[in-house]
Motif scaffolding. Sequence first.
Motif, short mmCIF file in Angstrom:
data_model
loop_
_atom_site.label_atom_id
_atom_site.label_comp_id
_atom_site.label_asym_id
_atom_site.label_seq_id
_atom_site.Cartn_x
_atom_site.Cartn_y
_atom_site.Cartn_z
N LEU A 135 0.87 -1.17 0.00
CA LEU A 135 0.00 0.00 0.00
C LEU A 135 0.91 1.22 0.00
N THR A 136 0.70 2.13 -0.93
CA THR A 136 1.63 3.23 -1.10
C THR A 136 0.90 4.53 -1.39
N ASN A 137 1.64 5.63 -1.19
CA ASN A 137 1.14 6.96 -1.51
C ASN A 137 -0.04 7.36 -0.63
N GLY A 138 0.11 7.14 0.67
CA GLY A 138 -0.94 7.54 1.59
C GLY A 138 -0.35 7.97 2.92
N ARG A 139 -1.20 8.07 3.92
CA ARG A 139 -0.72 8.29 5.28
C ARG A 139 -0.99 7.03 6.08
#
Length: 564
Positions: free
Chosen positions: A36-40
Amino acid sequence: MPILTRLLILFAATTWSAAPSQAPPSPPPTAADLVLTNGRILTMDATRPDAEAIAVRGDRIVALGTIAEMAKHRGPATEVIDLQGQLVVPGFIESHGHFAGIGESQLQLDLMETTSWQDVLAMVNAAAKKARPGEWIVGRGWHQDKWVSRPSPAVEGFPTHASLDAVSPDNPVLLTHASGHAAFVNGRALALSNITRATPNPGGGEILKDAGGEPTGLLRETAASRLRVGAGDPGREERALALASAEVLSKGITSFHDAGASFATIDLMKRMVDDRRIGVRLWVMVSESNARLAALLARYRTIDYGGGFLTVRAIKRQIDGALGSRGAWLLAPYTDKPDSVGLNTTPIADLEETARLAMAHDYQLCVHAIGDRANRETLDLFERAFVANPARRDPRWRVEHVQHLRAADIPRFGRLGVIASMQTIHATSDAPYVLDRLGPSRAEEGAYVWQKLLTTGAVVANGTDAPVERVDPIANFHAAVSRRTKSGAVFYPDQRMSRFEALKAATLNGAYAAFQEKSRGSLTVGKLADMTVLSQDITAVPEDRILATAVVYTIVGGKVAFRR
């Protein structure tokens, strides 16, 4: 042999003998199954509170870090979810609910949104027209204090069964109160159960009667057990459990503390886990008689069966009823019913025996206690058990609900190490009638006092008590941080949780309350990859936008179990 030649031979021999003991070069890391990428990523782990991406292999978290750092964990078969800035939190832990009840509520009349007795009658009337002769009509969720007007005639604000008889004269009707601690039935159900004006109140219960001594149809607490409901559909419970699993996963819940199941239901749960028909992790409290507990506790104690999907290591008992139905056991009479202090539903001697069994078999004891007397008696009982069993240094026994306390008892939770298993949504849901029941002084002193408990060092784990309330962690979180009722009023705002405290109560504290903090509750390398992806950051958005948050993904053990 020349000295130089001997030295060269010795050097070569030493180098050759040392070579096998040297570690070979490290192979490149095995690719993750899921990234899971590009998040907080909000981890709830103090050693690494935030990340931009997370990698999973099998059912475990293997890495957290920046987008660039997680790129090295991607391989040809890696599933990659672009979070597009969305929030990832540890999978929500429902710390007190009724699993089968959630599914069962979808198989009967749902009365939670009714705003009057007339609404209830209309739903029963429609069901009676479709029912087979003699078939029971069953519903749940009504609450007399949430109706816009009182029925007439009424006794203590409850209707009488004549109006229910008019819409269903031949079909017995059973309508369970929202709290689950009272039932309302029609005349046909009373007749089938041989409940008449001469029927005495059972211990821990009450058959409400009118001025003439006739049963009104309202049965408090243990009185409802006198109902003789016919044999049900043998496959109904299995359908209910499957429906419950789907429902809680759609709400972002990855672990569920089931507050009371029989041994037979646990057998069914185990079979459904084997067949992968239950996709949420269950931690189950056994609800059986002392005789049955004594005979079967040792056999049923189970830790992380089926890859962590079933744990049985707790017992559920009940010492009183509910505040809404005036069954909560109080130290002083109800403000709006001065002749009553509520009901003690299980004798203290019986609970003492349960405590003995829990200690003997290393089970947690979880006691439903709502009123201030119920909580005091429970804490007294726990303290006696702890003193008598000093070798059990960390039993983590729990009080379920903890809705009303006296000031002197609040510090005892932290001092004794007793878990306060609470439901923040109850405060905002119950607020409209709490002052009627308790009066302002008692309510301010000890009603739903989360912050007072936290300040004294107690661990507060949060749940919804579904199907008493909707199984919705977002609404629960909003209630914890706002204490705002539907009318917009704020119920004793000094007891609000911070957003971090509220999220911890729904994740890591829930894991701790089940002895599972080493495997779940935070997003930490080595722990189970149980995660919930939310459409917006509930720790940062304005309070009035929290309820608009949606669950986008529910991930259990690295597998997407729900996708919006």
